[in-house]
Structures are given as C-alpha cells and as structure tokens.
Design an enzyme around this catalytic site. Structure first.
Site, mmCIF file in Angstrom:
data_model
loop_
_atom_site.group_PDB
_atom_site.id
_atom_site.type_symbol
_atom_site.label_atom_id
_atom_site.label_comp_id
_atom_site.label_asym_id
_atom_site.label_seq_id
_atom_site.Cartn_x
_atom_site.Cartn_y
_atom_site.Cartn_z
ATOM 1 N N ARG A 230 1.041 -1.721 -0.024
ATOM 2 C CA ARG A 230 -0.015 0.203 -0.010
ATOM 3 C C ARG A 230 0.452 0.926 0.300
ATOM 4 N NH1 ARG A 230 -6.109 -0.454 1.483
ATOM 5 N NH2 ARG A 230 -6.206 -1.951 0.499
ATOM 6 N N ARG B 145 -3.741 6.994 0.348
ATOM 7 C CA ARG B 145 -4.763 8.182 1.435
ATOM 8 C C ARG B 145 -3.582 9.307 2.050
ATOM 9 N NH1 ARG B 145 -9.600 5.166 2.799
ATOM 10 N NH2 ARG B 145 -7.829 3.403 3.257
ATOM 11 N N ARG C 141 -7.369 12.068 -5.829
ATOM 12 C CA ARG C 141 -8.285 11.000 -4.866
ATOM 13 C C ARG C 141 -10.018 11.886 -5.475
ATOM 14 N NH1 ARG C 141 -11.763 8.280 -4.492
ATOM 15 N NH2 ARG C 141 -11.940 7.041 -2.489
ATOM 16 N N ASP D 125 -6.337 -2.807 -7.533
ATOM 17 C CA ASP D 125 -7.457 -3.115 -5.953
ATOM 18 C C ASP D 125 -7.597 -4.833 -6.430
ATOM 19 O OD1 ASP D 125 -9.016 -2.181 -3.464
ATOM 20 O OD2 ASP D 125 -9.704 -4.062 -4.364
ATOM 21 N N TYR E 265 -14.554 -12.281 0.349
ATOM 22 C CA TYR E 265 -14.918 -10.983 -0.001
ATOM 23 C C TYR E 265 -16.318 -11.559 -0.149
ATOM 24 C CZ TYR E 265 -12.094 -8.053 1.780
ATOM 25 O OH TYR E 265 -10.752 -7.101 3.036
HETATM 26 O O1 CP3 Z 1 0.003 -1.907 -2.317
HETATM 27 C C1 CP3 Z 1 -0.587 -0.621 -3.748
HETATM 28 O O2 CP3 Z 1 0.065 0.286 -3.962
HETATM 29 C C2 CP3 Z 1 -1.369 -0.689 -4.264
HETATM 30 C C3 CP3 Z 1 -2.677 -1.124 -4.552
HETATM 31 C C4 CP3 Z 1 -3.102 -1.722 -3.366
HETATM 32 C C5 CP3 Z 1 -4.772 -1.317 -3.483
HETATM 33 N N1 CP3 Z 1 -5.196 -2.541 -3.405
HETATM 34 C C6 CP3 Z 1 -4.864 0.141 -3.142
HETATM 35 C C7 CP3 Z 1 -6.323 0.715 -2.560
HETATM 36 C C8 CP3 Z 1 -2.834 -3.225 -3.397
HETATM 37 C C9 CP3 Z 1 -1.913 -3.620 -3.716
HETATM 38 C C10 CP3 Z 1 -4.830 -2.962 -2.722
HETATM 39 C C11 CP3 Z 1 -4.934 -5.031 -2.065
HETATM 40 C C12 CP3 Z 1 -6.076 -5.244 -1.205
HETATM 41 N N2 CP3 Z 1 -7.548 -4.561 -1.689
HETATM 42 C C13 CP3 Z 1 -6.221 -5.627 -0.434
HETATM 43 C C14 CP3 Z 1 -5.447 -6.788 -0.012
HETATM 44 C C15 CP3 Z 1 -3.935 -6.231 0.176
HETATM 45 C C16 CP3 Z 1 -3.988 -5.814 2.124
HETATM 46 O O3 CP3 Z 1 -4.272 -5.237 2.682
HETATM 47 O O4 CP3 Z 1 -4.376 -7.207 3.058
HETATM 48 C C17 CP3 Z 1 -7.595 -6.101 0.086
HETATM 49 C C18 CP3 Z 1 -7.994 -6.818 1.506
HETATM 50 C C19 CP3 Z 1 -7.816 -4.904 -0.438
HETATM 51 C C20 CP3 Z 1 -9.805 -4.806 -0.626
HETATM 52 C C21 CP3 Z 1 -9.844 -3.401 -0.654
HETATM 53 N N3 CP3 Z 1 -9.770 -2.661 -1.272
HETATM 54 C C22 CP3 Z 1 -10.048 -2.564 0.707
HETATM 55 C C23 CP3 Z 1 -10.973 -3.214 1.774
HETATM 56 C C24 CP3 Z 1 -10.201 -1.742 0.699
HETATM 57 C C25 CP3 Z 1 -10.147 -0.004 2.072
HETATM 58 C C26 CP3 Z 1 -10.031 -0.343 2.920
HETATM 59 C C27 CP3 Z 1 -9.796 1.399 2.995
HETATM 60 O O5 CP3 Z 1 -8.729 1.011 3.774
HETATM 61 O O6 CP3 Z 1 -10.634 1.626 2.970
HETATM 62 C C28 CP3 Z 1 -9.847 -0.796 -0.228
HETATM 63 C C29 CP3 Z 1 -9.267 0.294 -0.800
HETATM 64 C C30 CP3 Z 1 -7.835 0.854 -1.536
HETATM 65 N N4 CP3 Z 1 -8.216 0.044 -2.072
HETATM 66 C C31 CP3 Z 1 -7.344 1.687 -1.372
HETATM 67 C C32 CP3 Z 1 -6.036 2.142 -1.956
HETATM 68 C C33 CP3 Z 1 -4.759 2.562 -1.847
HETATM 69 C C34 CP3 Z 1 -7.860 2.629 0.198
HETATM 70 C C35 CP3 Z 1 -8.721 4.007 -0.936
HETATM 71 C C36 CP3 Z 1 -8.894 4.717 -1.877
HETATM 72 O O7 CP3 Z 1 -10.168 5.063 -0.694
HETATM 73 O O8 CP3 Z 1 -9.020 5.720 -2.412
#
Ligand code: CP3
Length: 365
Positions: free
Chosen positions: A26, A30, A39, A75, A151
């Site tokens: 990640r 944000r 965003r 994602d 999920y």
């Molecule tokens: O690592 C990186 O920089 C690459 C980007 C990336 C995102 N999601 C962008 C994202 C990666 C590798 C993921 C993987 C991901 N997505 C996982 C597995 C990784 C982990 O943390 O275990 C999971 C479970 C998801 C599903 C997901 N996407 C969730 C549960 C959420 C909400 C959580 C939150 O932080 O709000 C997301 C949203 C998401 N995906 C964001 C980002 C940067 C949040 C930021 C936004 O809303 O812009």
C-alpha cells in the site's frame, strides 16, 4: 520481466545482493498528498481503470519514497466484476459486494472466462515498465482464492468469516468450484500482468490466518498451490502474502512460492526457520511503528535486519499495508535509511563481543 537483474528480483530468487531491497505494501494511498489530490477528482475504481492514471499513481509513490520496487496501482477485488459480482466502495466502510454468494447456484453462475477484460491493469503495467525500464522492477498482484472468496461470500470485510466457513464446511463441492474458478481467473490475470512486464507477482491472502492448519490444508492449499504453479509458469517470481500465519507457515511453504510474506507477529528468524529456509522472505515491520519516533523505528528496523542475519533472500517490507494516517516523512526516512545502508554481511566485531547473527531471543536493544 523488465528489471530481471534488479536487487529486488535477485532477492526474490534468494540470490546475494549488495543491500536489502525495500518496498511497502500500500505504498500508494491516502497517507500521500499526491494520491489524495488525484482522489479528489477520481474514484478508486476510476483510477484503477484508467491506465495512464494508475501508472502515474504507481510511479509517483515509488519515486517519492525512493523504494526498490513499484507495485502497480489496482485493487484486489477487480476480478469480482468480470466474474459477474458487482461491488462498490463505501466511504469509511471499505468494499461492499452487491449480491454475496451463499448457495451453490450462486457459485455455478460465476464466469471464469473473462479475465481478459482486466486488460486495463496490464496496460498500466506496460506504461510503468516503459517509464522505469530496467531501473526499477514492477510488481503485479492478484488475490489468493481464499481471501477473494471471503469477500465474495461475506459481502465485505469480516471478523469471524462465518459465511465463508459455512460454505467451506456445508457445501464443499460449491467451495471447490469457487476455488477453481478463482484460480482460473487470477492465473490468467497474472499471466497478462507478467506479459506486460511485471517482474514479480504478489498473491495477497491477507485473511487466511483465520483458518486452522487442518482446514488450510484441506480446503485452501491445493488450490493456492495450483495458482502458484500457474503464476510461476510465466517466469516471474511469486510472492505469497498472508497475515496471522505463524501456525500455517509449514503448510504455506508447500505452495512452493518463491517468496513468503511474514507479518510482525512472528520474529523474522523464526518465520524463516518455519519455512526451512526453502524460499526468500518478505517483511515484517509492524505498520504502526511508522507512527513512532525515528530512534525507535530505526532500532526496530535494525533488529529485523539482524534477524535476517545476512542470509540471501530478505526483502524488507511491513507486515501489512501502510495505514491511512501514516506520516509520510517516516516512510521516506525508513526507505532512505535502508537504501544508504550498504550490505555488510558481517562486520568485524570488537574482541569479546558476540559475533553470530542475533536471534529473536535476544533483546531488541
Ligand atoms: O500497495 C499498493 O500501493 C497498490 C494498491 C493496492 C490497493 N489495494 C489500492 C487501494 C493494493 C495492493 C490493494 C490490495 C487490496 N485491496 C487488498 C489486499 C491487501 C491488504 O491490505 O491485505 C485488499 C484486502 C483489498 C480490498 C480493499 N480495497 C479494501 C478492504 C479497501 C478498503 C480499506 C481502506 O483502506 O479503506 C480497499 C480500498 C483501497 N484499495 C484503497 C487503496 C489505496 C483505499 C484508498 C481509497 O479509497 O482511495
């Protein structure tokens, strides 16, 4: 592959390197003002689906942090859409799946033949690979079948994985069909990312630690091992990551992944030992340590490096993703510290002092 001789790729292959490579899960998110600015104009899914924007977010994060690899901005849940499950992100709540899977017919209705519709991710990888050339490797990724299924069945994040486990135990045929379909889609999706220039593929099994060893072996390992094998056919090393996996490590080792991610709950040396030193390891700083003062952060980082003990095949990372409120300066300082620390396998120590690598039984200080 675009950067096959990079520090990161060599470490993934457990080859000796001049210094420990670092990147952060990640790393684009944000906590970064550049990301927040984008965003304001676009939703998360819009960024993912516009290759130019996804590439820009990927490149900006990697360059501003000074890390050794760029992970493509995408994602985990994108494949759900091409399998026929709609979802959206709700502010503060994370992902919400429109119609979660509960019965065998729901699984039977899923499509497994449309991975090519995720080509926007490969297109973004092509742009990033073109930008960095052989200077910086690009990491592609996909979800592991268990975590994606969780999920799809729960309808979002979960605490007890009640519906997921119920399907596993009560409807094993539907469960296995779901696993097979997920492997098919994610294997094709990963192959396309590798063809586009990804130097490694990380398989995220973030929530697999909720399973007992027996259930992991019976319901998950065969499918995950099949996915790892198919991903490896593309020639790029495979990283398998999960959290809360200390008890599962010997079973996880049987996936055959080139690199296994460790979270902070297990000392790095113990985790590596549980894997019989078969593969490289990635990790494992607690992401919360990025909120503390530099001195503590540096000590904890050095401790992890000591536990790695100069053995080839350690990639520095967090034990899970960067948290949204993380002070960006701490992330930059940590990347700089690791970059500037030239790798000295063992420094000549003062007479009488301990010479062997530290083990987790010794104190951090
Ligand atoms: O690592 C990186 O920089 C690459 C980007 C990336 C995102 N999601 C962008 C994202 C990666 C590798 C993921 C993987 C991901 N997505 C996982 C597995 C990784 C982990 O943390 O275990 C999971 C479970 C998801 C599903 C997901 N996407 C969730 C549960 C959420 C909400 C959580 C939150 O932080 O709000 C997301 C949203 C998401 N995906 C964001 C980002 C940067 C949040 C930021 C936004 O809303 O812009």
């Amino acid at each position: 592959m675009s950067a096959p001789t990079s520090l990161f790729v060599r470490a993934c292959r457990s080859q000796p390197v001049e210094r420990t490579p670092v990147w952060f899960m990640r790393q684009a998110g944000r906590y970064m003002k550049e990301y927040r600015a984008i965003r304001k104009q676009y939703s998360l899914l819009e960024i993912c689906k516009k290759p130019g924007l996804a590439a820009e977010v990927t490149i900006t994060a990697a360059e501003s942090l000074g890390v050794d690899a760029a992970i493509i901005f995408a994602d985990l849940l994108l494949p759900l859409e091409v399998m026929g499950l709609g979802f959206h992100f709700e502010a503060g709540e994370g992902p919400v799946i429109d119609k979660p899977l509960r019965i065998s017919e729901d699984v039977a209705g899923l499509r497994a033949d449309r991975a090519s519709e995720l080509e926007y991710v490969s297109q973004a990888i092509t742009l990033v690979a073109k930008h960095f050339g052989n200077k910086l490797p690009v990491i592609g990724f996909c979800g592991a079948p268990f975590t994606l299924a969780s999920y799809m069945i729960e309808g979002g994040g979960s605490r007890h994985y009640l519906h997921t486990k119920k399907m596993m135990y009560n409807l094993p045929a539907a469960w296995n069909e779901l696993m097979r379909k997920l492997v098919e889609v994610t294997a094709e999706f990963s192959a396309a990312q590798a063809r586009a220039g990804a130097d490694a593929i990380q398989i995220f099994d973030s929530w697999v630690g909720c399973l007992s060893v027996e259930d992991y072996r019976r319901f998950v390992l065969p499918h995950t091992a099949a996915l790892v094998k198919r991903v490896q056919e593309n020639g790029a090393p495979t990283i398998y990551f999960g959290t809360d996996t200390a008890a599962l490590l010997p079973a996880i080792n049987e996936t055959g992944a080139d690199v296994i991610g460790l979270d902070w709950r297990i000392p790095l040396d113990q985790g590596w030992k549980a894997l019989d030193y078969r593969c490289a390891v990635q990790g494992n700083l607690d992401p919360v340590l990025l909120f503390v003062g530099w001195e503590e952060l540096r000590l904890r980082t050095e401790h992890i490096l000591q536990l790695a003990g100069g053995r080839p095949g350690h990639i520095f990372n967090l034990g899970h993703g960067i948290l949204p409120e993380t002070p960006v300066e701490n992330v930059k300082n940590l990347a700089r510290f690791l970059r500037e620390r030239s790798f000295t396998p063992k420094r000549a120590s003062a007479p009488g002092s301990a010479t062997g690598p530290a083990d987790s039984a010794s104190s951090i200080r």
